[in-house]
Design a protein around this motif. Structure first.
Motif, PDB file in Angstrom:
ATOM      1  N   SER A   1     -13.609  -2.063  -3.535  1.00 15.55           N
ATOM      2  CA  SER A   1     -13.782  -0.639  -3.810  1.00 15.55           C
ATOM      3  C   SER A   1     -13.440  -0.295  -5.267  1.00 15.55           C
TER       4      SER A   1
ATOM      5  N   ILE B   1     -11.462   7.191  -4.661  1.00 20.76           N
ATOM      6  CA  ILE B   1     -11.859   5.941  -4.014  1.00 20.76           C
ATOM      7  C   ILE B   1     -13.243   5.554  -4.510  1.00 20.76           C
TER       8      ILE B   1
ATOM      9  N   HIS C   1      -9.615  -4.843  -5.231  1.00 20.52           N
ATOM     10  CA  HIS C   1     -10.421  -4.685  -4.019  1.00 20.52           C
ATOM     11  C   HIS C   1     -11.862  -4.362  -4.396  1.00 20.52           C
TER      12      HIS C   1
ATOM     13  N   ASN D   1      -9.440   7.745   3.901  1.00 21.51           N
ATOM     14  CA  ASN D   1      -8.482   8.349   2.980  1.00 21.51           C
ATOM     15  C   ASN D   1      -8.271   9.824   3.315  1.00 21.51           C
TER      16      ASN D   1
ATOM     17  N   ALA E   1     -11.150   2.726  10.527  1.00 21.04           N
ATOM     18  CA  ALA E   1     -11.683   1.796   9.532  1.00 21.04           C
ATOM     19  C   ALA E   1     -12.464   0.671  10.195  1.00 21.04           C
TER      20      ALA E   1
ATOM     21  N   ARG F   1     -14.283   4.005   3.439  1.00 23.08           N
ATOM     22  CA  ARG F   1     -12.894   4.036   2.990  1.00 23.08           C
ATOM     23  C   ARG F   1     -12.476   5.431   2.504  1.00 23.08           C
ATOM     24  N   ARG F   2     -13.373   6.147   1.852  1.00 19.93           N
ATOM     25  CA  ARG F   2     -13.047   7.472   1.352  1.00 19.93           C
ATOM     26  C   ARG F   2     -12.782   8.447   2.496  1.00 19.93           C
TER      27      ARG F   2
ATOM     28  N   ARG G   1      -6.475   2.635  11.416  1.00 22.85           N
ATOM     29  CA  ARG G   1      -7.054   1.287  11.448  1.00 22.85           C
ATOM     30  C   ARG G   1      -8.258   1.226  12.388  1.00 22.85           C
TER      31      ARG G   1
ATOM     32  N   LYS H   1       0.870  -1.174   0.000  1.00 25.01           N
ATOM     33  CA  LYS H   1       0.000   0.000   0.000  1.00 25.01           C
ATOM     34  C   LYS H   1       0.903   1.218   0.000  1.00 25.01           C
TER      35      LYS H   1
END
Length: 247
Positions: free
Chosen positions: A196, A166, A194, A71, A61, A67-68, A58, A30
């Motif tokens: 996403s 994303i 993924h 980010n 999440a 996820r965005r 983490r 990543k």
């Protein structure tokens, strides 16, 4: 963020566009986290700064934050950093990281080179940003790299971003790129690893699932999409001498 490298001119014939997700698709790690670890170990910050930052991301999440939005939180860690300093750090990071076994996913990198050789426009799409994407795009031979764009004032990152690259945004970007190049999405290819990336893969005529993401594998099996393994270290040297314009 957009980098360009020898893209065909507006009047040139187009075969199509090949879109590539970056992290865990074109490359193994990543990039955002690999870069952050490299950048925060410069000795100017307390021990454990990287670990604490990643733990917070983490935890966020794990609470189910989209996820965005995670980010966006990443880029707040870079508030006050200079664009030029991050570009320099990105080049130094890539020089080190790209030597590690498994940095490149060989089957995907080979596909990228094949698309380019056959005349396709090669576009990277990633939630990562210029510090990571510019050297990756240059080494791989991509024509464009479209990532999350940090907001900059007076040469410094504010910690905010425009729209994270994303999820659905990748699909929108792919369709927009096809429209700009006057290419039918049905003649385009996309690679992603993924769930996403589903919007991106669904936006093209030839989606390719990389790796074993359960949701993507299910779509591949149901829709007859092509699949590729995660890959192995690339044995061949990368292209040299490619030039990219900066943001």
């Amino acid at each position: 963020m957009t980098t360009q490298n020898g893209a065909p001119g507006p009047g040139a014939p187009e075969r199509g566009i090949a879109f590539f997700d970056v992290d865990e698709t074109l490359i193994g790690p990543k990039s955002m986290f690999s870069f952050l670890e490299f950048h925060l170990r410069d000795g100017s910050r307390p021990t454990g700064t990287y670990e604490q930052a990643v733990a917070r991301l983490r935890e966020t999440a794990a609470r189910g934050v989209p996820r965005r939005d995670v980010n966006r939180l990443y880029y707040r860690l870079l508030a006050g950093e200079s664009v030029e300093g991050l570009r320099d750090a990105g080049r130094a990071w890539f020089s080190e990281a790209a030597r590690a076994p498994g940095f490149w996913h060989t089957p995907v990198l080979e596909r990228l080179r094949r698309h380019r050789a056959e005349g396709d426009l090669v576009v990277l799409l990633s939630g990562s940003f210029f510090a990571c994407l510019d050297p990756i795009a240059e080494a791989a031979g991509a024509h464009w790299a479209l990532g999350t764009r940090p907001v900059v004032r007076d040469g410094l990152l504010t910690g905010e971003v425009l729209v994270p690259m994303i999820g659905e945004t990748k699909g929108v970007a792919a369709r927009a790129a096809a429209a700009v190049r006057n290419v039918s999405p049905s003649s385009c290819t996309a690679y992603g690893d993924h769930s996403s990336d589903l919007a991106l893969l669904s936006a093209v005529g030839a989606p390719v699932v990389v790796g074993e993401d359960a949701e993507l594998v299910a779509h591949a099996e149901a829709e007859g999409w092509e699949r590729l393994p995660s890959g192995h270290p690339a044995p061949a040297p990368l292209e040299e001498g490619t030039q990219h314009s900066r943001r």
